[in-house]
Scaffold this active site. Structure first.
Site, PDB file in Angstrom:
ATOM      1  N   CYS A 129     -43.999 -17.279  11.140  1.00 18.49           N
ATOM      2  CA  CYS A 129     -42.823 -17.275  10.269  1.00 18.49           C
ATOM      3  C   CYS A 129     -43.228 -17.284   8.798  1.00 18.49           C
ATOM      4  CB  CYS A 129     -41.957 -18.520  10.512  1.00 18.49           C
ATOM      5  SG  CYS A 129     -41.733 -18.964  12.215  1.00 18.49           S
ATOM      6  N   ASP A 130     -44.226 -18.081   8.453  1.00 17.00           N
ATOM      7  CA  ASP A 130     -44.473 -18.383   7.041  1.00 17.00           C
ATOM      8  C   ASP A 130     -45.784 -17.851   6.471  1.00 17.00           C
ATOM      9  OD1 ASP A 130     -42.077 -19.800   7.066  1.00 17.00           O
ATOM     10  OD2 ASP A 130     -43.051 -21.622   7.786  1.00 17.00           O
ATOM     11  N   CYS A 134     -45.296 -22.962  11.740  1.00 15.80           N
ATOM     12  CA  CYS A 134     -45.143 -21.621  12.312  1.00 15.80           C
ATOM     13  C   CYS A 134     -45.841 -20.582  11.442  1.00 15.80           C
ATOM     14  CB  CYS A 134     -43.663 -21.297  12.462  1.00 15.80           C
ATOM     15  SG  CYS A 134     -43.393 -19.631  13.076  1.00 15.80           S
TER      16      CYS A 134
END
Ligand code: NDP
Length: 311
Positions: free
Chosen positions: A137-138, A134
């Site tokens: 997300c990261d 992701c």
């Protein structure tokens, strides 16, 4: 039979929310069991430019939040939880999630699909330490670093482009020189100054588990068989998805990759059980098509309940 729900929806991506909106407006008080990845794939994406009605595009998480609000306004009830078993052999159907059991007259399966992993020896051990599926997300954690993205489809292109916001350089590693990505996405990635392509190259492993962080990828050129360590700070996977339908094995028809098979768009082989969105669609897999099939499933559930004399 007081605890029996008219409609239970598994999954809270576009398909699930749309089914919730329609069955909610039909006054059927649907229960939506959200699943591990609440909001589905849209909640992990950035700008959505191809959902009609948003001329400037809309952020994926905002779109999904709007859908949830809209469905909630019409009486949809959301519960956090992951369905671990389902018995479709008896009516009402029985579903287990966490410590709870729920019974349903109709079931709409909108459980979507989850990110695919490469299955490398040290991949799982380094998740959260530089291995991720992701980018949204990261990506932030790798500001100022050089990172890699694996895959040759639209997901990989989207991730690579997104990650250029943080990374000094993004290397896209793809196992062949043929791309599934749409021309527009591929061109954007190819013309991006920060993105370089390594084609005909497979990842054999990710290093270095002893340092608890990603330091390099062990790569192999499939044409020359040369193997080398390619320094990188992160590996983002963009290699497709696996349908979340395992709990229905033996109860519903599936294709060889585990996608639920449907007839006339959303009908499964069990009357009163419908499937919509990415769990049954390996072909289009778009937010708008998932929403469309969520709508169809809801209309069919409504019709079925009406035929059973339940208003
Ligand atoms: P795709 O199935 O389109 O592409 C998967 C890619 O991963 C392929 O290049 C495939 O390689 C590669 N791959 C699969 N397994 C492995 C493996 N084990 N090792 C190495 N490489 C592997 O999936 P996507 O998730 O990219 O896209 C799914 C759908 O979602 C598509 O319809 C796409 O258009 C859509 N989408 C649209 C977006 C947008 O419009 N903004 C963004 C993201 C997705 P190979 O080709 O060799 O099989």
């Amino acid at each position: 039979m007081e605890n029996v729900r008219n409609v239970v929806i598994i999954g809270s991506g576009c398909a699930g929310h749309t089914a919730a909106l329609y069955t909610g407006r039909a006054n059927l008080k649907p229960l939506i069991i959200e699943g591990h990845e609440a909001g589905g794939q849209l909640s992990l994406t950035t700008l959505v430019e191809n959902f009609p009605g948003f001329p400037e595009g809309i952020q994926g998480p905002e779109l999904i939040e709007n859908m949830r609000k809209q469905a909630t306004r019409f009486g949809a009830e959301y519960k956090l939880g992951h369905v671990t078993s389902a018995d479709l052999s008896k009516r009402p159907f029985t579903l287990q999630f966490g410590k709870e059991t729920v019974q349903a007259r109709t079931l709409i399966i909108a459980s979507g699909a989850s990110a695919r992993w490469l299955g490398l020896p040290h991949e799982q051990a380094l998740i959260g330490h530089g291995v991720s599926s992701c980018a949204t997300c990261d990506g932030f954690f790798f500001s100022g670093k050089e990172i890699s993205v694996i895959g040759g489809g639209d997901s990989a292109m989207e991730e690579a482009i997104f990650l250029t916001r943080f990374a000094t350089k993004v290397t896209l590693v793809h196992r062949s020189s043929q791309f599934r990505a749409s021309k527009i996405m591929l061109d954007r990635a190819k013309h991006h100054q920060k993105i370089q392509f390594l084609t005909d190259t497979v990842v054999e492993d990710v290093l270095d588990v002893s340092q608890k962080e990603v330091t390099a990828l062990k790569l192999r050129d499939v044409k020359t068989q040369r193997v080398w360590d390619f320094p990188t700070s992160a590996m983002f996977l963009g290699i497709g998805h696996i349908p979340n339908a395992k709990i229905f094995e033996g109860q519903l028809d599936m294709d060889q990759d585990g996608y639920l098979k449907t007839k006339d768009y959303v009908f499964t082989r069990v009357e009163g059980v419908y499937a919509c969105g990415d769990v049954q669609d390996r072909r289009y897999r778009q937010a708008i098509t998932a929403s469309g099939s969520g709508c169809m499933a809801a209309l069919e559930a409504e019709k079925y309940l009406e035929q059973q004399g339940i208003e």
